[in-house]
Design a protein around this motif. Structure first.
Motif, PDB file in Angstrom:
ATOM      1  N   HIS A  42       0.858  -1.177   0.000  1.00 63.14           N
ATOM      2  CA  HIS A  42       0.000   0.000   0.000  1.00 63.14           C
ATOM      3  C   HIS A  42       0.898   1.231   0.000  1.00 63.14           C
ATOM      4  CE1 HIS A  42      -3.706  -2.211   0.908  1.00 63.14           C
ATOM      5  NE2 HIS A  42      -2.955  -2.973   1.675  1.00 63.14           N
ATOM      6  N   PRO A  43       0.414   2.349  -0.558  1.00 60.91           N
ATOM      7  CA  PRO A  43       1.232   3.569  -0.561  1.00 60.91           C
ATOM      8  C   PRO A  43       1.718   3.928   0.839  1.00 60.91           C
ATOM      9  CG  PRO A  43      -0.675   3.863  -1.973  1.00 60.91           C
ATOM     10  CD  PRO A  43      -0.866   2.552  -1.240  1.00 60.91           C
ATOM     11  N   GLY A  44       2.980   4.264   0.924  1.00 56.00           N
ATOM     12  CA  GLY A  44       3.608   4.612   2.190  1.00 56.00           C
ATOM     13  C   GLY A  44       4.371   3.450   2.790  1.00 56.00           C
ATOM     14  N   GLN A  82       3.111  -6.206   9.256  1.00 58.62           N
ATOM     15  CA  GLN A  82       3.383  -7.331  10.152  1.00 58.62           C
ATOM     16  C   GLN A  82       2.464  -8.496   9.788  1.00 58.62           C
ATOM     17  OE1 GLN A  82       3.497  -6.340  14.310  1.00 58.62           O
ATOM     18  NE2 GLN A  82       3.993  -8.403  14.915  1.00 58.62           N
ATOM     19  N   ASP A  83       1.189  -8.211   9.537  1.00 64.17           N
ATOM     20  CA  ASP A  83       0.242  -9.255   9.144  1.00 64.17           C
ATOM     21  C   ASP A  83       0.661  -9.928   7.836  1.00 64.17           C
ATOM     22  OD1 ASP A  83      -1.234  -8.661  11.404  1.00 64.17           O
ATOM     23  OD2 ASP A  83      -2.788  -7.537  10.314  1.00 64.17           O
ATOM     24  N   ALA A  84       1.318  -9.150   6.961  1.00 67.28           N
ATOM     25  CA  ALA A  84       1.776  -9.686   5.673  1.00 67.28           C
ATOM     26  C   ALA A  84       3.114 -10.412   5.798  1.00 67.28           C
ATOM     27  CB  ALA A  84       1.895  -8.549   4.655  1.00 67.28           C
ATOM     28  N   GLY A  85       3.692 -10.421   6.995  1.00 64.70           N
ATOM     29  CA  GLY A  85       4.943 -11.133   7.212  1.00 64.70           C
ATOM     30  C   GLY A  85       6.192 -10.378   6.799  1.00 64.70           C
ATOM     31  N   LEU A  86       6.074  -9.057   6.601  1.00 64.97           N
ATOM     32  CA  LEU A  86       7.221  -8.257   6.173  1.00 64.97           C
ATOM     33  C   LEU A  86       8.100  -7.806   7.328  1.00 64.97           C
ATOM     34  CD1 LEU A  86       5.357  -6.042   3.548  1.00 64.97           C
ATOM     35  CD2 LEU A  86       6.904  -7.966   3.084  1.00 64.97           C
ATOM     36  N   MET A  99       8.289   0.255  20.926  1.00 66.35           N
ATOM     37  CA  MET A  99       8.283  -0.854  19.975  1.00 66.35           C
ATOM     38  C   MET A  99       9.408  -0.672  18.955  1.00 66.35           C
ATOM     39  SD  MET A  99       5.933  -2.764  21.075  1.00 66.35           S
ATOM     40  CE  MET A  99       5.572  -3.942  19.813  1.00 66.35           C
ATOM     41  N   VAL A 100      10.194  -1.734  18.770  1.00 60.77           N
ATOM     42  CA  VAL A 100      11.278  -1.749  17.795  1.00 60.77           C
ATOM     43  C   VAL A 100      10.821  -2.596  16.607  1.00 60.77           C
ATOM     44  CG1 VAL A 100      13.695  -2.356  17.373  1.00 60.77           C
ATOM     45  CG2 VAL A 100      12.992  -1.506  19.630  1.00 60.77           C
ATOM     46  N   VAL A 101      11.082  -2.092  15.409  1.00 61.37           N
ATOM     47  CA  VAL A 101      10.608  -2.742  14.186  1.00 61.37           C
ATOM     48  C   VAL A 101      11.791  -3.404  13.475  1.00 61.37           C
ATOM     49  CG1 VAL A 101       9.382  -2.402  12.015  1.00 61.37           C
ATOM     50  CG2 VAL A 101       8.827  -0.962  13.993  1.00 61.37           C
ATOM     51  N   HIS A 102      11.634  -4.690  13.164  1.00 59.48           N
ATOM     52  CA  HIS A 102      12.658  -5.461  12.462  1.00 59.48           C
ATOM     53  C   HIS A 102      12.053  -6.085  11.212  1.00 59.48           C
ATOM     54  CE1 HIS A 102      15.664  -5.344  15.682  1.00 59.48           C
ATOM     55  NE2 HIS A 102      14.651  -5.490  16.514  1.00 59.48           N
ATOM     56  N   LEU A 103      12.811  -6.092  10.139  1.00 58.45           N
ATOM     57  CA  LEU A 103      12.375  -6.754   8.920  1.00 58.45           C
ATOM     58  C   LEU A 103      12.510  -8.264   9.055  1.00 58.45           C
ATOM     59  CD1 LEU A 103      14.062  -4.474   6.251  1.00 58.45           C
ATOM     60  CD2 LEU A 103      11.622  -4.650   6.729  1.00 58.45           C
ATOM     61  N   THR A 104      11.620  -8.958   8.397  1.00 57.35           N
ATOM     62  CA  THR A 104      11.740 -10.409   8.258  1.00 57.35           C
ATOM     63  C   THR A 104      12.500 -10.672   6.953  1.00 57.35           C
ATOM     64  OG1 THR A 104       9.685 -10.552   7.007  1.00 57.35           O
ATOM     65  CG2 THR A 104       9.525 -10.800   9.419  1.00 57.35           C
ATOM     66  N   ASP A 105      12.795 -11.921   6.679  1.00 56.22           N
ATOM     67  CA  ASP A 105      13.432 -12.259   5.400  1.00 56.22           C
ATOM     68  C   ASP A 105      12.552 -11.804   4.234  1.00 56.22           C
ATOM     69  OD1 ASP A 105      15.609 -13.389   6.686  1.00 56.22           O
ATOM     70  OD2 ASP A 105      14.863 -15.451   6.508  1.00 56.22           O
ATOM     71  N   LYS A 106      11.244 -11.968   4.399  1.00 56.05           N
ATOM     72  CA  LYS A 106      10.307 -11.536   3.350  1.00 56.05           C
ATOM     73  C   LYS A 106      10.390 -10.017   3.161  1.00 56.05           C
ATOM     74  CE  LYS A 106       5.434 -11.744   2.004  1.00 56.05           C
ATOM     75  NZ  LYS A 106       4.082 -12.195   2.384  1.00 56.05           N
ATOM     76  N   GLY A 107      10.513  -9.274   4.236  1.00 55.88           N
ATOM     77  CA  GLY A 107      10.648  -7.821   4.145  1.00 55.88           C
ATOM     78  C   GLY A 107      11.954  -7.421   3.478  1.00 55.88           C
TER      79      GLY A 107
END
Length: 159
Positions: A42-44, A82-86, A99-107
């Motif tokens: 989605h945009p953004g 997060q719901d999309a697994g990114l 809250m700290v944000v980390h990428l998954t392999d998919k992200g």
């Protein structure tokens, strides 16, 4: 192919540059949104991913500041991502409320599709411009953004 004609409404006649910026932003946003849909974003969301690809493990507050979007928009985008697994969001060790944000392999795998999308958007946007015109546009656009974002202290103090 004839050049499109652009008609500025009479009420915008005192601000033709501002109206042109509005039309440009609208067209660019629509094209980008269509391209983002092709990679299930989605945009953004691409802006958040770009920030995390440059520096993973940012707090939500840091992301808010870096992308310049409002809190509710970023929170909603991060939840969708997060719901999309990114990405994953975890409480910070130093403060469980942060809250700290980390990428998954998919992200992390989104780097190439996002880069390709931005390259295509750039090529489309600059299709009818020379390299010098494109460089000038970037400088002018940032100068306008800086002017809009600068704080006129005397105007604020008089309020």
């Amino acid at each position: 192919m004839s050049a499109p004609t652009h008609r500025t409404p009479s009420t915008a006649s005192e601000g033709p540059m501002s109206y042109a910026i509005f039309q440009l932003a609208r067209a660019h946003r629509a094209r980008a949104a269509a391209m983002l849909r092709e990679v299930d974003l989605h945009p953004g969301q691409e802006l958040l991913l770009m920030q995390l690809l440059d520096r993973d493990g940012q707090t939500q507050s840091e992301l808010l500041e870096s992308v310049g979007l409002d809190h509710s928009t970023v929170s909603k985008s991060l939840r969708r991502m997060q719901d999309a697994g990114l990405l994953v969001r975890e409480p910070a060790e130093h403060d469980r409320r942060v809250m700290v944000v980390h990428l998954t392999d998919k992200g992390r795998a989104m780097r190439e599709p996002i880069a390709a999308m931005w390259q295509t958007l750039e090529e489309t946007s600059a299709r009818d411009l020379s390299a010098q015109q494109a460089e000038s546009f970037v400088r002018i656009a940032y100068a306008i953004a800086d002017a809009i974002n600068s704080r006129d202290v005397t105007a604020e103090e008089s309020e």
